[in-house]
Structures are given as structure tokens and as C-alpha cells.
Design a protein around this motif. Structure first.
Motif, PDB file in Angstrom:
ATOM      1  N   ALA A 167       0.841  -1.198   0.000  1.00 17.96           N
ATOM      2  CA  ALA A 167       0.000   0.000   0.000  1.00 17.96           C
ATOM      3  C   ALA A 167       0.875   1.246   0.000  1.00 17.96           C
ATOM      4  CB  ALA A 167      -0.940  -0.004   1.200  1.00 17.96           C
ATOM      5  N   GLY A 168       1.936   1.232   0.769  1.00 17.06           N
ATOM      6  CA  GLY A 168       2.864   2.372   0.786  1.00 17.06           C
ATOM      7  C   GLY A 168       3.509   2.578  -0.567  1.00 17.06           C
ATOM      8  N   ALA A 169       3.909   1.464  -1.189  1.00 17.09           N
ATOM      9  CA  ALA A 169       4.520   1.561  -2.515  1.00 17.09           C
ATOM     10  C   ALA A 169       3.501   2.079  -3.534  1.00 17.09           C
ATOM     11  CB  ALA A 169       5.058   0.199  -2.950  1.00 17.09           C
ATOM     12  N   ALA A 170       2.267   1.637  -3.424  1.00 14.36           N
ATOM     13  CA  ALA A 170       1.218   2.096  -4.336  1.00 14.36           C
ATOM     14  C   ALA A 170       0.954   3.586  -4.139  1.00 14.36           C
ATOM     15  CB  ALA A 170      -0.064   1.300  -4.125  1.00 14.36           C
ATOM     16  N   LYS A 171       0.919   4.024  -2.851  1.00 15.31           N
ATOM     17  CA  LYS A 171       0.721   5.458  -2.575  1.00 15.31           C
ATOM     18  C   LYS A 171       1.869   6.276  -3.140  1.00 15.31           C
ATOM     19  CE  LYS A 171      -2.038   5.222   1.640  1.00 15.31           C
ATOM     20  NZ  LYS A 171      -2.057   5.507   3.085  1.00 15.31           N
ATOM     21  N   GLU A 172       3.065   5.763  -2.957  1.00 10.00           N
ATOM     22  CA  GLU A 172       4.251   6.457  -3.468  1.00 10.00           C
ATOM     23  C   GLU A 172       4.222   6.529  -4.991  1.00 10.00           C
ATOM     24  OE1 GLU A 172       8.877   5.559  -3.150  1.00 10.00           O
ATOM     25  OE2 GLU A 172       7.873   5.506  -1.195  1.00 10.00           O
ATOM     26  N   ALA A 173       3.830   5.438  -5.660  1.00 17.26           N
ATOM     27  CA  ALA A 173       3.746   5.413  -7.117  1.00 17.26           C
ATOM     28  C   ALA A 173       2.652   6.360  -7.601  1.00 17.26           C
ATOM     29  CB  ALA A 173       3.478   3.992  -7.615  1.00 17.26           C
ATOM     30  N   ALA A 174       1.517   6.386  -6.898  1.00 17.29           N
ATOM     31  CA  ALA A 174       0.427   7.287  -7.270  1.00 17.29           C
ATOM     32  C   ALA A 174       0.850   8.741  -7.091  1.00 17.29           C
ATOM     33  CB  ALA A 174      -0.825   6.993  -6.445  1.00 17.29           C
ATOM     34  N   SER A 175       1.539   9.032  -6.008  1.00 18.04           N
ATOM     35  CA  SER A 175       2.018  10.387  -5.763  1.00 18.04           C
ATOM     36  C   SER A 175       3.021  10.802  -6.835  1.00 18.04           C
ATOM     37  CB  SER A 175       2.653  10.471  -4.375  1.00 18.04           C
ATOM     38  OG  SER A 175       3.212  11.731  -4.155  1.00 18.04           O
ATOM     39  N   SER A 176       3.905   9.883  -7.177  1.00 16.81           N
ATOM     40  CA  SER A 176       4.895  10.163  -8.220  1.00 16.81           C
ATOM     41  C   SER A 176       4.209  10.381  -9.559  1.00 16.81           C
ATOM     42  CB  SER A 176       5.893   9.008  -8.305  1.00 16.81           C
ATOM     43  OG  SER A 176       6.793   9.207  -9.354  1.00 16.81           O
ATOM     44  N   ALA A 177       3.218   9.566  -9.883  1.00 12.92           N
ATOM     45  CA  ALA A 177       2.482   9.702 -11.138  1.00 12.92           C
ATOM     46  C   ALA A 177       1.716  11.026 -11.164  1.00 12.92           C
ATOM     47  CB  ALA A 177       1.527   8.530 -11.327  1.00 12.92           C
ATOM     48  N   ARG A 178       1.123  11.401 -10.016  1.00 11.95           N
ATOM     49  CA  ARG A 178       0.396  12.661  -9.931  1.00 11.95           C
ATOM     50  C   ARG A 178       1.345  13.838 -10.143  1.00 11.95           C
ATOM     51  NH1 ARG A 178      -1.534  12.363  -4.919  1.00 11.95           N
ATOM     52  NH2 ARG A 178       0.168  13.632  -4.102  1.00 11.95           N
ATOM     53  N   ASP A 179       2.514  13.781  -9.504  1.00 12.95           N
ATOM     54  CA  ASP A 179       3.508  14.847  -9.676  1.00 12.95           C
ATOM     55  C   ASP A 179       3.976  14.932 -11.129  1.00 12.95           C
ATOM     56  OD1 ASP A 179       3.281  15.358  -6.981  1.00 12.95           O
ATOM     57  OD2 ASP A 179       5.169  14.372  -6.424  1.00 12.95           O
ATOM     58  N   GLU A 180       4.208  13.794 -11.742  1.00 15.02           N
ATOM     59  CA  GLU A 180       4.656  13.766 -13.140  1.00 15.02           C
ATOM     60  C   GLU A 180       3.562  14.305 -14.056  1.00 15.02           C
ATOM     61  OE1 GLU A 180       7.427  13.406 -16.016  1.00 15.02           O
ATOM     62  OE2 GLU A 180       7.763  13.053 -13.892  1.00 15.02           O
ATOM     63  N   ALA A 181       2.306  13.930 -13.774  1.00 20.03           N
ATOM     64  CA  ALA A 181       1.182  14.440 -14.576  1.00 20.03           C
ATOM     65  C   ALA A 181       1.056  15.952 -14.412  1.00 20.03           C
ATOM     66  CB  ALA A 181      -0.115  13.754 -14.179  1.00 20.03           C
ATOM     67  N   ALA A 182       1.250  16.444 -13.196  1.00 24.56           N
ATOM     68  CA  ALA A 182       1.182  17.888 -12.959  1.00 24.56           C
ATOM     69  C   ALA A 182       2.290  18.602 -13.722  1.00 24.56           C
ATOM     70  CB  ALA A 182       1.278  18.187 -11.468  1.00 24.56           C
ATOM     71  N   LYS A 183       3.486  18.020 -13.734  1.00 19.58           N
ATOM     72  CA  LYS A 183       4.597  18.624 -14.475  1.00 19.58           C
ATOM     73  C   LYS A 183       4.287  18.646 -15.973  1.00 19.58           C
ATOM     74  CE  LYS A 183       8.314  17.263 -11.323  1.00 19.58           C
ATOM     75  NZ  LYS A 183       9.451  16.351 -11.156  1.00 19.58           N
ATOM     76  N   LEU A 184       3.764  17.522 -16.493  1.00 17.81           N
ATOM     77  CA  LEU A 184       3.435  17.453 -17.917  1.00 17.81           C
ATOM     78  C   LEU A 184       2.325  18.430 -18.270  1.00 17.81           C
ATOM     79  CD1 LEU A 184       3.584  13.601 -18.523  1.00 17.81           C
ATOM     80  CD2 LEU A 184       5.173  15.324 -19.375  1.00 17.81           C
ATOM     81  N   THR A 185       1.310  18.524 -17.426  1.00 15.07           N
ATOM     82  CA  THR A 185       0.213  19.449 -17.662  1.00 15.07           C
ATOM     83  C   THR A 185       0.713  20.889 -17.641  1.00 15.07           C
ATOM     84  OG1 THR A 185      -1.351  17.916 -16.661  1.00 15.07           O
ATOM     85  CG2 THR A 185      -2.060  20.197 -16.855  1.00 15.07           C
ATOM     86  N   SER A 186       1.537  21.200 -16.661  1.00 14.39           N
ATOM     87  CA  SER A 186       2.100  22.543 -16.566  1.00 14.39           C
ATOM     88  C   SER A 186       2.958  22.858 -17.789  1.00 14.39           C
ATOM     89  CB  SER A 186       2.924  22.674 -15.284  1.00 14.39           C
ATOM     90  OG  SER A 186       3.579  23.907 -15.231  1.00 14.39           O
ATOM     91  N   GLY A 187       3.756  21.892 -18.200  1.00 12.02           N
ATOM     92  CA  GLY A 187       4.601  22.079 -19.383  1.00 12.02           C
ATOM     93  C   GLY A 187       3.769  22.265 -20.636  1.00 12.02           C
ATOM     94  N   ALA A 188       2.711  21.477 -20.770  1.00  9.30           N
ATOM     95  CA  ALA A 188       1.838  21.591 -21.936  1.00  9.30           C
ATOM     96  C   ALA A 188       1.121  22.935 -21.930  1.00  9.30           C
ATOM     97  CB  ALA A 188       0.825  20.454 -21.965  1.00  9.30           C
TER      98      ALA A 188
END
Length: 170
Positions: A25-46
Motif C-alpha cells: 500500500a505504501g509503494a502504491a501510494k508512493e507510485a500514485a504520488s509520483s504519477a500525480r507529480d509527473e502528470a502535474a509537471k506534464l500538464t504545466s509544461g503543456a
């Protein structure tokens, strides 16, 4: 049945399973947080790329519009100079047919048109736009009437050009 301390108990197995579940569950939360951060970066960049592209396109459109307007201003000045030549040429004929007083009226009109032409050529495009804006605010009825008259003249010119084209094709 006796249990030994070396063999795992049901509680130990449940604790191990809970640890694994919590770790997953911790790894899943960490992966989700990382994916959310990456999506935010991509959205901001776009979004920034889109903004930059629209700014560049807007500047390009404004630049082209100004270029066309400057060309139009130059053509209008040239056309007015031709009108001045035609009026001055006609003034001689008017002198002969109607008298020098009427020829002088034509020359005065030519001088006024020449002054307007020189003023048009001397002014910057932004100044001309501001002058037009001020004129429309000061005299909206005259501006609307002038626009309607110019529109009528343009339509007549276009229609006569189309009629001439159809006559040459026939």
C-alpha cells in the motif's frame, strides 16, 4: 497439540501478511504520488507550451496585419497622388471650357487632396488608428454614414468588375 516457538503461528503469519500489505500500500501510494507529480509537471509544461505558442502566433498575426496596413497606407498615398494629377490635368480643361475661376477651384481641391496624401504618408499607423478612433467617438453618425457610403462604392466596383469579367468571357 503443542506448538513450538520455532514454527510460525497464525498470528505471526497474519502480522507478516499485514506488513506486506502495508508495504504494498505504501509503494502504491508512493507510485500514485509520483504519477500525480509527473502528470502535474506534464500538464504545466503543456499549458506553458500552449501559452507560448499562442503568444507567438498572436504576435505574428499582429505583425502581418500591421504589414498589410502599412502596404494599404502606401497604396492609398499613391492613389491619392494619382487623383491629384488627374485633378490638376482636368483643371486646365476646366480653365478652357468654364473659365479660370473654376479651374482654380479644381486646383484648390487638388491642393487639399495633396495635403491629405502627405499627411497620410507622414503619420504612423498607430497614430492613424487613434485618429480614426477619436473621429468615430466624436462623430459616430458621420462615421457610420461614411462606412455605408464606402461599402456601397466597393460593392459597385466589385459588381462592375465581375460584369466586365463575364463580358470578356462571353
Amino acid at each position: 497439540m503443542a506448538t513450538t516457538s520455532d514454527s510460525p503461528t497464525c498470528e505471526d503469519a497474519q502480522a507478516t501478511a499485514n506488513e506486506k500489505i502495508n508495504a504494498a500500500a505504501g509503494a502504491a501510494k508512493e507510485a500514485a504520488s509520483s504519477a500525480r507529480d509527473e502528470a502535474a509537471k506534464l500538464t504545466s509544461g503543456a499549458a506553458q507550451l500552449f501559452k507560448d505558442s499562442t503568444d507567438k502566433l498572436g504576435k505574428e498575426v499582429v505583425g502581418r496585419a500591421k504589414t498589410y496596413a502599412e502596404d494599404g497606407k502606401a497604396r492609398a498615398g499613391t492613389a491619392l497622388d494619382e487623383v491629384v494629377k488627374m485633378i490638376n490635368d482636368a483643371a486646365g480643361t476646366v480653365d478652357e471650357k468654364l473659365g479660370s475661376q473654376y479651374g482654380q477651384y479644381a486646383r484648390t481641391a487638388a491642393d487639399k487632396v495633396q495635403g491629405f496624401s502627405e499627411g497620410l504618408k507622414a503619420k504612423e499607423l498607430d497614430d492613424l488608428i487613434e485618429d480614426a478612433r477619436g473621429f468615430v467617438q466624436k462623430s459616430p453618425a458621420i462615421a457610420i454614414g461614411t462606412a455605408a457610403a464606402l461599402g456601397f462604392v466597393l460593392v459597385r466596383l466589385i459588381q462592375s468588375g465581375l460584369a466586365a469579367d463575364s463580358d470578356t468571357k462571353a
